[in-house]
Each structure stands twice: as C-alpha cells, then as structure tokens.
Design a protein around this motif. Structure first.
Motif, PDB file in Angstrom:
ATOM      1  N   ALA A  47       0.829  -1.210   0.000  1.00 35.30           N
ATOM      2  CA  ALA A  47       0.000   0.000   0.000  1.00 35.30           C
ATOM      3  C   ALA A  47       0.860   1.255   0.000  1.00 35.30           C
ATOM      4  N   VAL A  48       1.892   1.286   0.853  1.00 31.47           N
ATOM      5  CA  VAL A  48       2.766   2.458   0.916  1.00 31.47           C
ATOM      6  C   VAL A  48       3.503   2.639  -0.416  1.00 31.47           C
ATOM      7  N   LYS A  49       3.935   1.532  -1.016  1.00 32.14           N
ATOM      8  CA  LYS A  49       4.623   1.622  -2.309  1.00 32.14           C
ATOM      9  C   LYS A  49       3.705   2.198  -3.375  1.00 32.14           C
ATOM     10  N   ASP A  50       2.439   1.764  -3.393  1.00 33.42           N
ATOM     11  CA  ASP A  50       1.480   2.286  -4.367  1.00 33.42           C
ATOM     12  C   ASP A  50       1.242   3.780  -4.163  1.00 33.42           C
ATOM     13  N   LEU A  51       1.290   4.236  -2.909  1.00 29.95           N
ATOM     14  CA  LEU A  51       0.998   5.632  -2.598  1.00 29.95           C
ATOM     15  C   LEU A  51       2.199   6.556  -2.751  1.00 29.95           C
ATOM     16  N   THR A  52       3.400   5.985  -2.831  1.00 28.29           N
ATOM     17  CA  THR A  52       4.604   6.823  -2.861  1.00 28.29           C
ATOM     18  C   THR A  52       5.456   6.640  -4.108  1.00 28.29           C
ATOM     19  N   GLY A  53       5.224   5.583  -4.872  1.00 31.40           N
ATOM     20  CA  GLY A  53       6.019   5.377  -6.067  1.00 31.40           C
ATOM     21  C   GLY A  53       7.229   4.502  -5.825  1.00 31.40           C
ATOM     22  N   GLU A  54       8.200   4.607  -6.703  1.00 33.48           N
ATOM     23  CA  GLU A  54       9.330   3.679  -6.732  1.00 33.48           C
ATOM     24  C   GLU A  54      10.584   4.201  -6.041  1.00 33.48           C
ATOM     25  N   GLY A  55      10.523   5.367  -5.418  1.00 31.42           N
ATOM     26  CA  GLY A  55      11.744   5.968  -4.887  1.00 31.42           C
ATOM     27  C   GLY A  55      12.309   5.294  -3.654  1.00 31.42           C
ATOM     28  N   ALA A  56      11.463   4.645  -2.864  1.00 29.91           N
ATOM     29  CA  ALA A  56      11.900   4.070  -1.593  1.00 29.91           C
ATOM     30  C   ALA A  56      12.314   2.611  -1.743  1.00 29.91           C
ATOM     31  N   GLN A  57      13.165   2.169  -0.822  1.00 29.66           N
ATOM     32  CA  GLN A  57      13.469   0.755  -0.660  1.00 29.66           C
ATOM     33  C   GLN A  57      12.498   0.188   0.365  1.00 29.66           C
ATOM     34  N   PHE A  58      11.861  -0.948   0.045  1.00 28.90           N
ATOM     35  CA  PHE A  58      10.911  -1.576   0.950  1.00 28.90           C
ATOM     36  C   PHE A  58      11.510  -2.878   1.454  1.00 28.90           C
ATOM     37  N   TYR A  59      11.816  -2.894   2.746  1.00 26.68           N
ATOM     38  CA  TYR A  59      12.502  -4.041   3.329  1.00 26.68           C
ATOM     39  C   TYR A  59      11.494  -5.124   3.723  1.00 26.68           C
ATOM     40  N   PRO A  60      11.872  -6.384   3.592  1.00 23.66           N
ATOM     41  CA  PRO A  60      10.928  -7.475   3.889  1.00 23.66           C
ATOM     42  C   PRO A  60      10.570  -7.547   5.362  1.00 23.66           C
ATOM     43  N   GLU A  61       9.356  -7.946   5.616  1.00 27.03           N
ATOM     44  CA  GLU A  61       8.886  -8.119   6.984  1.00 27.03           C
ATOM     45  C   GLU A  61       9.662  -9.246   7.661  1.00 27.03           C
ATOM     46  N   THR A  62       9.922  -9.087   8.932  1.00 24.83           N
ATOM     47  CA  THR A  62      10.523 -10.176   9.707  1.00 24.83           C
ATOM     48  C   THR A  62       9.521 -11.310   9.884  1.00 24.83           C
ATOM     49  N   TYR A  63       8.251 -10.951  10.079  1.00 24.12           N
ATOM     50  CA  TYR A  63       7.177 -11.932  10.178  1.00 24.12           C
ATOM     51  C   TYR A  63       6.051 -11.559   9.225  1.00 24.12           C
ATOM     52  N   ARG A  64       5.637 -12.540   8.408  1.00 23.65           N
ATOM     53  CA  ARG A  64       4.468 -12.411   7.535  1.00 23.65           C
ATOM     54  C   ARG A  64       3.477 -13.489   7.973  1.00 23.65           C
ATOM     55  N   LEU A  65       2.373 -13.087   8.560  1.00 26.09           N
ATOM     56  CA  LEU A  65       1.436 -14.008   9.184  1.00 26.09           C
ATOM     57  C   LEU A  65       0.083 -13.938   8.479  1.00 26.09           C
ATOM     58  N   LYS A  66      -0.536 -15.078   8.280  1.00 25.79           N
ATOM     59  CA  LYS A  66      -1.736 -15.161   7.448  1.00 25.79           C
ATOM     60  C   LYS A  66      -2.985 -14.624   8.138  1.00 25.79           C
ATOM     61  N   LEU A  67      -3.149 -14.934   9.418  1.00 25.59           N
ATOM     62  CA  LEU A  67      -4.380 -14.587  10.112  1.00 25.59           C
ATOM     63  C   LEU A  67      -4.430 -13.098  10.430  1.00 25.59           C
ATOM     64  N   ALA A  68      -5.553 -12.457  10.085  1.00 30.42           N
ATOM     65  CA  ALA A  68      -5.734 -11.032  10.398  1.00 30.42           C
ATOM     66  C   ALA A  68      -6.185 -10.909  11.847  1.00 30.42           C
ATOM     67  N   ALA A  69      -5.213 -10.865  12.740  1.00 25.92           N
ATOM     68  CA  ALA A  69      -5.480 -10.820  14.181  1.00 25.92           C
ATOM     69  C   ALA A  69      -4.263 -10.224  14.853  1.00 25.92           C
ATOM     70  N   SER A  70      -4.318 -10.153  16.179  1.00 24.09           N
ATOM     71  CA  SER A  70      -3.141  -9.720  16.921  1.00 24.09           C
ATOM     72  C   SER A  70      -1.959 -10.612  16.565  1.00 24.09           C
ATOM     73  N   PRO A  71      -0.746 -10.037  16.438  1.00 27.03           N
ATOM     74  CA  PRO A  71       0.405 -10.850  16.013  1.00 27.03           C
ATOM     75  C   PRO A  71       0.635 -12.099  16.850  1.00 27.03           C
ATOM     76  N   HIS A  72       0.391 -12.029  18.162  1.00 27.26           N
ATOM     77  CA  HIS A  72       0.625 -13.228  18.982  1.00 27.26           C
ATOM     78  C   HIS A  72      -0.337 -14.351  18.610  1.00 27.26           C
ATOM     79  N   GLN A  73      -1.579 -13.985  18.259  1.00 28.76           N
ATOM     80  CA  GLN A  73      -2.557 -14.983  17.848  1.00 28.76           C
ATOM     81  C   GLN A  73      -2.247 -15.507  16.449  1.00 28.76           C
ATOM     82  N   SER A  74      -1.884 -14.613  15.543  1.00 28.93           N
ATOM     83  CA  SER A  74      -1.546 -15.024  14.177  1.00 28.93           C
ATOM     84  C   SER A  74      -0.338 -15.948  14.165  1.00 28.93           C
ATOM     85  N   ALA A  75       0.663 -15.614  14.980  1.00 29.31           N
ATOM     86  CA  ALA A  75       1.857 -16.452  15.056  1.00 29.31           C
ATOM     87  C   ALA A  75       1.522 -17.812  15.663  1.00 29.31           C
ATOM     88  N   SER A  76       0.720 -17.824  16.713  1.00 26.41           N
ATOM     89  CA  SER A  76       0.340 -19.080  17.359  1.00 26.41           C
ATOM     90  C   SER A  76      -0.396 -20.000  16.398  1.00 26.41           C
TER      91      SER A  76
END
Length: 204
Positions: A47-76
């Motif tokens: 979303a941020v990339k779409d709103l700002t263009g190609e000028g920034a470097q976007f670093y990968p997330e340390t955690y990518r979790l499938k469930l749309a919930a609190s991170p502790h629940q998604s990770a569990s």
C-alpha cells in the motif's frame, strides 16, 4: 542527519499506513514493516509503495502471518513464537520509516508487546491519533506509556478533523519537543493526495 522513525497509533485503523506514506515521501525515506499480520495479498508495504512510487526501498517483513489478528494470535496459529530479539533495523544510508502493527500494547507473544519492540529498536516515535469517542483516553494512555519507557515522542500526528477541545487536551500532555503534524481527511488515499499533503508539510 539520518532520520529514523517508528510509526505507531492509539489503536487499529487510525491511519498509520497513510501517515507512513506521507512521511516516506516527505523524508524521502525507506520503509519497513516488522510484522504483517493478515492481508498478505495486499500488505501495508504494498500500500505504501502504491501511494509513494518507486523511490523508496521496501525491506521485507521479519514476520508475515496469514491470520488477520493480533500478532501473537496469528503467530500461534502457524506454530510460531515472535521474539523481540529476532528484529534488527534494516541497514540503510537513507531515512527510514518503521510502521508497527496496531497500538503500543499489541501483544507480539504472551510475554512481549509492540512497545517492547519499540524500546529494542530505540528510535524516535510518531504517534498517530484519529478523532473518535475515547480517543483522548487512548491518546493520553499512549503518551504516558511512551514516557514510562523513556521513548522519545518526536511527532504527534492528528489524522483528520479534530474538535478544538479534543486537540487542546491531548496536546497539553505532550513534551515541549514533540512536534504536531496535522493531516487532513482524504476521501480516498491516492498517490496524488499523498503528494499534495506532503507539499503542505513544513519544517518537520
């Protein structure tokens, strides 16, 4: 001087990603989302990339979790355990915007909260506030929690319209060094709208 900022909010849905896009563009910064919890088909980084263009470097997330919930629940749900010690700031010579998930007290695990990650990364904080019934309470609790942890609140972002009485009370609890940024309501966040808002900001 290099600018590194951690974007947090008084709750979920207050506009952290929109404000992150504005600050990425304003500071010509790179962007990092440490934890993405849910919405992997269209992440906050996308979303941020779409709103700002190609000028920034976007670093990968340390955690990518499938469930749309609190991170502790998604990770569990995936048999994972998030540890604050797992996170390291990306190495960049540019400015860097780091966007958290939810508010300060969002649990990363049963033992660690988002504010613990903020303390570990030890960079100045941007607190995003949106007006709703209860926002004063949530804002002052967040400001108090940051002070208790000794974290520097560099910017308070008032995202959208605020009644004068609400703004006055919230700002009365800020330290003198905290700057206030006002971002107007947007009917729809677009790259053009982000550019226009960015041009209106001065001397941050």
């Amino acid at each position: 001087m290099q600018k590194k900022l951690f974007i947090t909010g008084i709750g979920t849905g207050v506009g952290k990603t929109i404000c992150s896009a504005v600050l990425v563009q304003y500071f010509e910064a790179d962007y990092w989302k440490p934890v993405q919890s849910g919405d992997l088909f269209y992440t906050d980084s996308m979303a941020v990339k779409d709103l700002t263009g190609e000028g920034a470097q976007f670093y990968p997330e340390t955690y990518r979790l499938k469930l749309a919930a609190s991170p502790h629940q998604s990770a569990s749900a995936e048999g994972k355990l998030i540890k604050v010690s797992d996170f390291e700031l990306p190495q960049t010579e540019k400015n860097l915007i780091v966007e958290g998930a939810g508010g300060l007290m969002v649990p990363l695990s049963d033992d660690e909260l988002m504010i613990d990650l903020m303390e570990k990364l030890n960079i100045p904080v941007v607190l995003v506030v949106r007006e709703y019934l209860g926002c004063i309470n949530h804002s002052l609790l967040s400001i108090m929690a940051l002070k208790e942890k000794g974290l520097q609140l560099e910017y308070l972002v008032l995202n959208g319209h605020f009644p004068h009485d609400t703004e006055r009370v919230i700002c009365a609890y800020l330290n003198t060094e905290t700057k206030v940024i006002r971002i107007p309501d947007m009917e729809k966040p677009t790259k053009e709208n982000i550019e226009n808002i960015t041009k209106q900001l001065k001397n941050l």
